[in-house]
Every structure is written in structure tokens, then in C-alpha cells.
Write an enzyme that holds these catalytic residues in place. Structure first.
Site, PDB file in Angstrom:
ATOM      1  N   GLU A  52      -6.172   7.132  -1.114  1.00 26.98           N
ATOM      2  CA  GLU A  52      -6.127   5.919  -0.298  1.00 26.98           C
ATOM      3  C   GLU A  52      -6.726   4.727  -1.049  1.00 26.98           C
ATOM      4  O   GLU A  52      -6.211   3.608  -0.974  1.00 26.98           O
ATOM      5  CB  GLU A  52      -6.849   6.139   1.028  1.00 26.98           C
ATOM      6  CG  GLU A  52      -6.121   7.039   1.998  1.00 26.98           C
ATOM      7  CD  GLU A  52      -4.721   6.545   2.302  1.00 26.98           C
ATOM      8  OE1 GLU A  52      -4.547   5.323   2.526  1.00 26.98           O
ATOM      9  OE2 GLU A  52      -3.792   7.376   2.305  1.00 26.98           O
ATOM     10  N   HIS A  85       1.527   4.352  -2.805  1.00 29.29           N
ATOM     11  CA  HIS A  85       1.538   5.812  -2.658  1.00 29.29           C
ATOM     12  C   HIS A  85       2.740   6.411  -3.377  1.00 29.29           C
ATOM     13  O   HIS A  85       2.630   7.419  -4.080  1.00 29.29           O
ATOM     14  CB  HIS A  85       1.605   6.186  -1.172  1.00 29.29           C
ATOM     15  CG  HIS A  85       0.277   6.220  -0.482  1.00 29.29           C
ATOM     16  ND1 HIS A  85      -0.797   6.927  -0.958  1.00 29.29           N
ATOM     17  CD2 HIS A  85      -0.140   5.626   0.669  1.00 29.29           C
ATOM     18  CE1 HIS A  85      -1.827   6.787  -0.128  1.00 29.29           C
ATOM     19  NE2 HIS A  85      -1.463   5.989   0.857  1.00 29.29           N
ATOM     20  N   HIS A  98       0.836  -1.206   0.000  1.00 34.37           N
ATOM     21  CA  HIS A  98       0.000   0.000   0.000  1.00 34.37           C
ATOM     22  C   HIS A  98       0.872   1.259   0.000  1.00 34.37           C
ATOM     23  O   HIS A  98       0.627   2.198  -0.774  1.00 34.37           O
ATOM     24  CB  HIS A  98      -0.914  -0.022   1.233  1.00 34.37           C
ATOM     25  CG  HIS A  98      -1.663   1.249   1.469  1.00 34.37           C
ATOM     26  ND1 HIS A  98      -2.969   1.443   1.055  1.00 34.37           N
ATOM     27  CD2 HIS A  98      -1.296   2.402   2.097  1.00 34.37           C
ATOM     28  CE1 HIS A  98      -3.373   2.648   1.415  1.00 34.37           C
ATOM     29  NE2 HIS A  98      -2.369   3.255   2.035  1.00 34.37           N
ATOM     30  N   GLU A  99       1.873   1.287   0.864  1.00 33.85           N
ATOM     31  CA  GLU A  99       2.751   2.457   0.938  1.00 33.85           C
ATOM     32  C   GLU A  99       3.588   2.612  -0.332  1.00 33.85           C
ATOM     33  O   GLU A  99       3.797   3.732  -0.807  1.00 33.85           O
ATOM     34  CB  GLU A  99       3.656   2.353   2.172  1.00 33.85           C
ATOM     35  CG  GLU A  99       2.919   2.296   3.498  1.00 33.85           C
ATOM     36  CD  GLU A  99       1.984   3.473   3.717  1.00 33.85           C
ATOM     37  OE1 GLU A  99       2.231   4.550   3.143  1.00 33.85           O
ATOM     38  OE2 GLU A  99       0.993   3.304   4.457  1.00 33.85           O
TER      39      GLU A  99
END
EC number: 3.4.24.-
Length: 291
Positions: free
Chosen positions: A219, A146, A142-143
Site C-alpha cells: 500500500e 498496484h 494508486h490502483e
């Protein structure tokens, strides 16, 4: 809610300080009627704070969270963490970021940095202790999502744009109140400054709604990237584990709230000022993707 109030107060304080600086430099006096020049000066000041924050974001994150960068792994867990981030970065097509661990009991993680090839990804000690390897990998994915999506840069640019127009329209409003309502024709009077500061406060809150809307959208995109890199089932499991711990107090500094993986507890009007959508919505979006 205190976290959001601090976030808004910080941004509004930047606008007010920039406004005072414009006055001290005499910019307001020379650009009050020249909207083109005023817009240029507002853009300079509006983007300056956002870009400076972006360029020092890694340093600030390390200092505020006491993140310890893993340069040479000392344990097999640190070795696994570096290898996992390296693989995810390679799969995402970006240069491997710095990897760190910050001392917090809460389960959280964040990514920051001024570009996708010079980033930092950090996870909390609590997340490493309580999450399964697949769940930790999903959080890291997930990071990495980003970073690969360029979210830090985009968020800074959006903040710069909204700051610019908040300052611009606040001064137009202040000039209108001063000239049209108070009939002051001798430079800028007290009415101009009071009206400008009032408009900056109101417009700053409205602008924050726009920035928070983008933060919530990104997100979902990072969850999608995490599902592609680590698997949808693992990403859902990680979010479900975060939801189970949602009542625990957050130890993430307020300046990094928007860059953490968890957040979003309120709906309705308060939900407009949340950096993250509710975890239930994020889980449901991933379930629909899998279906």
C-alpha cells in the site's frame, strides 16, 4: 474484525481441504518419511489455490462487486474516467486495463488481474460522486500503481509459498506426534490427523501475518506510485477524504479487501492482521516524501 476472520477462515479452509485431498489420494502415506517428495506435493497444492484465484480474479471481482465495465462511454464522466486511466497507464508503462464502476455508496476502488497488461481497475459510484476530479485521479493512480508494481501476482506467489510451508511443517509435526509421542508404527493414526489439522490452523494464522505484512507494505508503494503519477498533494488529499469517511460501513466483498484502497483501522496485535496500514501512517509517509 469479521472481515479478517473470514479471510483467515477461507485460507485455513483451503489448507484443511488440501490436507484431506492429500490423504484421499494417498500422498500422505507415501511421503510421510520422504521430506523431498512431501515438499513437492505440498508446493503443488499450496500454489494451486493461489494461482487459480489469481487467474479468475477479474471474473470474481466483476461478479462479487457487480462492476459494470465501460466499453463505450455513455456520459462525459465515463469518458473522463477512461481518458484518465488511459493517460495514467501510459505514464506507468503498462497496457490500459479494463475500467469499471461498481454500485456502492462507500468511497473505494480496487485493481486486480493476473498480470499488469490484463488488469481491471474499478471505482465505486460513491467515490465518483463525492471526490473531486483530482482526488479521483489520485485514487486511480494508486490502483494503477498496484498494477504496474505487479502486486496481484506477487501476493499470489507469497500466498502459495506460505501455504506450501504450512502444509509441509504441519505434516512433519503430525508425523512427530504420531510416531514419537503416541508410538504409532502402523501407518498414520488418528493422532497424526488431529495434530496435522491443529498445526495447519496455528501455522495458517502465523502465515497470514506474513501475507498481511506484505499487503501493508505494498500500500505504501502504491501510494508512492500514485503520488508520482497524480501529484503528492492530490494523493494526500484523496487519503484524507478517505479518512473522513472511515467510519462508514464497507460494501467491499471480503475477498477483495486486500485490493481496495482503504482499510487499516487497528493497531497492536489486531494490526498484524490488517490488509492496509492506518491512513494516518500513509498520509504521514507522503508528507515526508513531499518534505
Amino acid at each position: 474484525m469479521m472481515r479478517i476472520l473470514l479471510f483467515l477462515a477461507t485460507n485455513l479452509a483451503v489448507l484443511v481441504v488440501a490436507g484431506i485431498t492429500l490423504k484421499l489420494l494417498g500422498v500422505d502415506r507415501f511421503t510421510g518419511q520422504n521430506h523431498g517428495s512431501l515438499l513437492v506435493f505440498c508446493a503443488v497444492f499450496g500454489f494451486a489455490g493461489a494461482l487459480v484465484s489469481l487467474f479468475i480474479s477479474k471474473w470474481m471481482a466483476k461478479m462479487s462487486t457487480r462492476t459494470e465495465i465501460i466499453s463505450q462511454p455513455r456520459t462525459r464522466h465515463e469518458q473522463w474516467l477512461l481518458q484518465t486511466v488511459e493517460q495514467l497507464s501510459r505514464d506507468a508503462g503498462i497496457k490500459m486495463p479494463e475500467v469499471g464502476i461498481f454500485p456502492a455508496h462507500e468511497a473505494n476502488a480496487f485493481a486486480t488481474g493476473w498480470n499488469k497488461n490484463d488488469a481491471l481497475v474499478a471505482v465505486s459510484q460513491g467515490l465518483l460522486e463525492r471526490f473531486s476530479p483530482d482526488e479521483v485521479r489520485a485514487v486511480l493512480a494508486h490502483e494503477i500503481g498496484h498494477v504496474a508494481n505487479g502486486d496481484m501476482v506477487t501476493l499470489a506467489l507469497i500466498q502459495g509459498v506460505v501455504n506450501t510451508f504450512v502444509m509441509f511443517f504441519a505434516r512433519i509435526f503430525g508425523n512427530f506426534v504420531d510416531k514419537a509421542i503416541l508410538k504409532n508404527e502402523d501407518g498414520h493414526g488418528i493422532g497424526y490427523f488431529v495434530a496435522t489439522i491443529f498445526a495447519e490452523l496455528v501455522l495458517g494464522i502465523l502465515a497470514s501475518i506474513v501475507v498481511m505484512w506484505f499487503s501493508r507494505k505494498r500500500e505504501f508503494r502504491a501510494d508512492e506510485a500514485g503520488a508520482q503519477l497524480a501529484g503528492t498533494a492530490a494523493m494526500i488529499a484523496a487519503l484524507q477524504r478517505l479518512r473522513a469517511e472511515q467510519g462508514l460501513p464497507s460494501e467491499m466483498p471480503d475477498t477483495l479487501t486486500a485490493f481496495g484502497i482503504k482499510g487499516g483501522l487497528k493497531n497492536g496485535l489486531a494490526g498484524l492482521l490488517m490488509t492496509h496500514p492506518p491512513l494516518e501512517d500513509r498520509i504521514e509517509a507522503l508528507r515526508q516524501r513531499r518534505g
